[in-house]
Motif scaffolding. Structure first.
Motif: not given
Length: 152
Positions: A7-9, A31-34, A61-64
């Motif tokens: 999550f947002e690395p 990998l979750v943006d940003p 996004a997380w939900e995606d």
């Protein structure tokens, strides 16, 4: 297939190492943006030669991301009592890790899709392990518990 979620690395080298980890375990890396620039030289150096062998997906996004996770999600955090070795791992589970250096936000760990919070034990007084190392420790335990499917 096991899933690993970053999550947002923030650190390209850790994500590069996770790409190699994904390739060598047959897991899916989410990998979750940003994120940082995916063309970063540290990312390429750490994982580029494995990129074509890894299953990696970037989510806006997380939900995606959640729409691509079929099973349970376990949030790795130092603020948990349950150990990662106490999970009855299933082949569609996901291991969720937060950004360096802050870790997972409370609202992500409290999400209804997160089955539980788990931790990797460390010596008293230490803050955290490196993100890629934490992912390797957790993922290899889950893979071991499943009998190392796909390994030679």
């Amino acid at each position: 297939m096991l899933h690993v979620i970053f999550f947002e690395p923030r650190i390209p080298g850790n994500t590069g190492a996770a790409i190699r980890l994904s390739a060598n375990t047959g897991s899916m890396l989410h990998l979750v943006d940003p994120l940082f620039d995916m063309e970063d030289s540290k990312l390429r150096r750490a994982g580029l030669d494995y990129h074509d062998l890894a299953n990696t997906r970037v989510h806006a996004a997380w939900e995606d991301c959640l729409t691509h996770i079929p099973g349970r999600i376990f949030a790795f955090t130092a603020q948990a009592s349950r150990l990662y070795t106490d999970v009855d791992w299933r082949d569609d589970d996901a291991l969720l890790f937060g950004p360096e250096p802050s870790g997972l936000p409370e609202e992500i760990m409290a999400h209804c899709r997160v089955a539980d919070r788990i931790r990797i034990p460390m010596v008293e007084g230490n803050r955290s392990l490196n993100l890629a190392n934490s992912a390797a420790v957790g993922l290899y335990e889950a893979w071991r518990a499943l009998g190392f499917p796909g390994a030679r």
